[in-house]
Design a protein around this motif. Structure first.
Motif, PDB file in Angstrom:
ATOM      1  N   GLU A   7      16.128  -1.697  -7.582  1.00  0.00           N
ATOM      2  CA  GLU A   7      15.695  -0.612  -6.688  1.00  0.00           C
ATOM      3  C   GLU A   7      16.827   0.390  -6.451  1.00  0.00           C
ATOM      4  O   GLU A   7      16.600   1.596  -6.407  1.00  0.00           O
ATOM      5  N   ARG A  13      19.139   6.892  -9.574  1.00  0.00           N
ATOM      6  CA  ARG A  13      18.818   7.679 -10.778  1.00  0.00           C
ATOM      7  C   ARG A  13      17.906   8.860 -10.427  1.00  0.00           C
ATOM      8  O   ARG A  13      18.145   9.988 -10.847  1.00  0.00           O
ATOM      9  N   LYS A  14      16.852   8.578  -9.655  1.00  0.00           N
ATOM     10  CA  LYS A  14      15.909   9.644  -9.299  1.00  0.00           C
ATOM     11  C   LYS A  14      16.597  10.708  -8.449  1.00  0.00           C
ATOM     12  O   LYS A  14      16.354  11.892  -8.627  1.00  0.00           O
ATOM     13  N   GLN A  20      14.630   7.900 -16.898  1.00  0.00           N
ATOM     14  CA  GLN A  20      15.008   6.552 -17.325  1.00  0.00           C
ATOM     15  C   GLN A  20      15.622   6.596 -18.728  1.00  0.00           C
ATOM     16  O   GLN A  20      16.606   5.912 -19.007  1.00  0.00           O
ATOM     17  N   LYS A  21      15.014   7.422 -19.580  1.00  0.00           N
ATOM     18  CA  LYS A  21      15.520   7.545 -20.960  1.00  0.00           C
ATOM     19  C   LYS A  21      16.950   8.064 -20.972  1.00  0.00           C
ATOM     20  O   LYS A  21      17.799   7.558 -21.701  1.00  0.00           O
ATOM     21  N   ALA A  31      15.404   2.000 -23.107  1.00  0.00           N
ATOM     22  CA  ALA A  31      14.651   2.390 -21.907  1.00  0.00           C
ATOM     23  C   ALA A  31      13.787   1.233 -21.380  1.00  0.00           C
ATOM     24  O   ALA A  31      13.729   1.025 -20.159  1.00  0.00           O
ATOM     25  N   PRO A  32      13.108   0.470 -22.249  1.00  0.00           N
ATOM     26  CA  PRO A  32      12.340  -0.676 -21.720  1.00  0.00           C
ATOM     27  C   PRO A  32      13.215  -1.699 -20.986  1.00  0.00           C
ATOM     28  O   PRO A  32      12.813  -2.253 -19.976  1.00  0.00           O
ATOM     29  N   ASN A  35      14.046  -0.266 -17.680  1.00  0.00           N
ATOM     30  CA  ASN A  35      12.827  -0.323 -16.865  1.00  0.00           C
ATOM     31  C   ASN A  35      12.634  -1.731 -16.286  1.00  0.00           C
ATOM     32  O   ASN A  35      12.289  -1.903 -15.121  1.00  0.00           O
ATOM     33  N   GLU A  38      15.055  -2.209 -13.471  1.00  0.00           N
ATOM     34  CA  GLU A  38      14.636  -1.482 -12.268  1.00  0.00           C
ATOM     35  C   GLU A  38      13.484  -2.191 -11.551  1.00  0.00           C
ATOM     36  O   GLU A  38      13.342  -2.070 -10.344  1.00  0.00           O
ATOM     37  N   HIS A  39      12.652  -2.886 -12.303  1.00  0.00           N
ATOM     38  CA  HIS A  39      11.506  -3.562 -11.681  1.00  0.00           C
ATOM     39  C   HIS A  39      11.753  -5.051 -11.467  1.00  0.00           C
ATOM     40  O   HIS A  39      10.807  -5.807 -11.238  1.00  0.00           O
ATOM     41  N   ARG A  41      12.537  -7.493 -13.399  1.00  0.00           N
ATOM     42  CA  ARG A  41      12.067  -8.488 -14.360  1.00  0.00           C
ATOM     43  C   ARG A  41      13.199  -9.055 -15.200  1.00  0.00           C
ATOM     44  O   ARG A  41      12.983  -9.931 -16.018  1.00  0.00           O
TER      45      ARG A  41
END
Lengths: 113, 232
Positions: A7, A13-14, A20-21, A31-32, A35, A38-39, A41
């Protein structure tokens, strides 16, 4: 304030207006993969990735390591030779300093002014 | 529970106006809304999970409205789309589709969550209340499909681009003719959407019309003009 490592990365970043890229390319990950971090996982990444993230996102390294649940590399190196008793002693000192026992830091006021 | 009367009455014209103005505010008159711009739009209003694994499901996108962050839904896009360049146009349409859900339906869920919180609803009441009745779901999907098309293939951009290339000629083509196919291909390349999406939108906008199976000269033949001018 962001709770998890992912988070914190996403929010910062935002705020910096990065996609994200763009961040993934700058850091040298896919990027995956970013991602997934960020989530939540994936576990927070390896040391060198955390250092790059801190640099690109202008975040204090120590904070990023702390939120990611790891120890900054300089501390890890310095502590490499500690035996269990030394580790316990140093952590006790650290805990006391956190609660204001040794190195006094001003406590936050709870009441609103 | 969301009922039909909870959904604002929005006509196709309303949706066109809302989403075309969003398009224009970003592109400044350029026909193509870039994928990065689309992602940025989503990230401004939602938490985007761009490479989600839906497992064996063929689901491509999902917007989750959640009480813990009512103003920021979670948007999941299948990694199968995001990582496959051959599915690029589908990826763009899925992003636009989920973005339309976020824009149009977040306020409904904010009110619903407020209502449930203020009445102290129990867990099972929350579950029942957030289930969508088919009629409402159908209406939501209908307006989201229209809005996504308006965002990616805005009417004013289509008209402007065709007018730029064709002048004052009648720029309608018949479905299932060479002209019609080339018009769809032109829209597909210009707006980076699938042929299917381009065809549906061109029909909505009156540029692709029902007619005889074979191409006729009854309407202006635009194929050669579009080919000559290219798709840019």
């Amino acid at each position: 304030m962001s709770g998890s490592f992912g988070e914190l990365i996403a929010e910062t970043r935002k705020k910096k207006g990065m996609s994200q890229k763009e961040l993934a390319v700058s850091v040298g990950v896919s990027a995956p993969y970013l991602n997934d971090i960020e989530h939540g996982r994936r576990n927070p990444p390896a040391e060198e990735i955390v250092l790059k993230l801190a640099q690109i996102l202008d975040l204090p390294q120590d904070h990023l390591f702390l939120v990611g649940g790891s120890v900054p590399p300089d501390i890890k190196n310095a502590a490499a030779g500690w035996n269990p008793q030394e580790t316990a002693r140093e952590f006790a000192v650290f805990r006391r300093s956190m609660s204001g026992g040794v190195h006094h830091r001003p406590k936050k006021r709870l009441n609103k002014e | 529970m969301l009922h039909m009367h909870d959904l604002p009455q929005r006509s196709s014209i309303d949706l066109d106006g809302l989403f075309e103005s969003l398009h224009d505010s970003i592109t400044n008159g350029r026909p193509l809304l870039k994928t990065d711009e689309l992602v940025q739009l989503l990230e401004d209003r939602a938490d985007l999970d761009n490479y989600f694994d839906f497992g064996n499901s063929d689901q491509e996108g999902k917007t989750i409205f959640r009480p813990e962050k009512p103003q920021r839904p979670l948007v999941r896009i299948s990694g199968r789309l995001a990582e496959n360049t051959r599915l690029f146009n589908r990826y763009r349409m899925t992003l636009a589709h989920e973005y339309a859900h976020v824009v149009l339906h977040t306020p409904l869920y904010v009110r619903l969550f407020d209502r449930l919180t203020s009445t102290g609803a129990a867990d099972d009441e929350w579950n029942a209340a957030t289930e969508l009745i088919p009629e409402v779901e159908t209406q939501m999907e209908r307006e989201v499909r229209h809005a996504a098309a308006a965002l990616l293939i805005p009417a004013n951009s289509v008209h402007r681009e065709l007018r730029r290339q064709l002048g004052n000629r009648d720029c309608r083509s018949f479905i299932n003719t060479r002209d019609g196919d080339l018009l769809c291909e032109w829209a597909c390349k210009t707006f980076k959407v699938s042929i299917e999406a381009a065809s549906i939108r061109l029909k909505q906008l009156g540029h692709l019309v029902e007619g005889p199976r074979r191409s006729t000269r009854g309407l202006t033949s635009i194929a050669d003009i579009l080919k000559t001018h290219g798709s840019n």
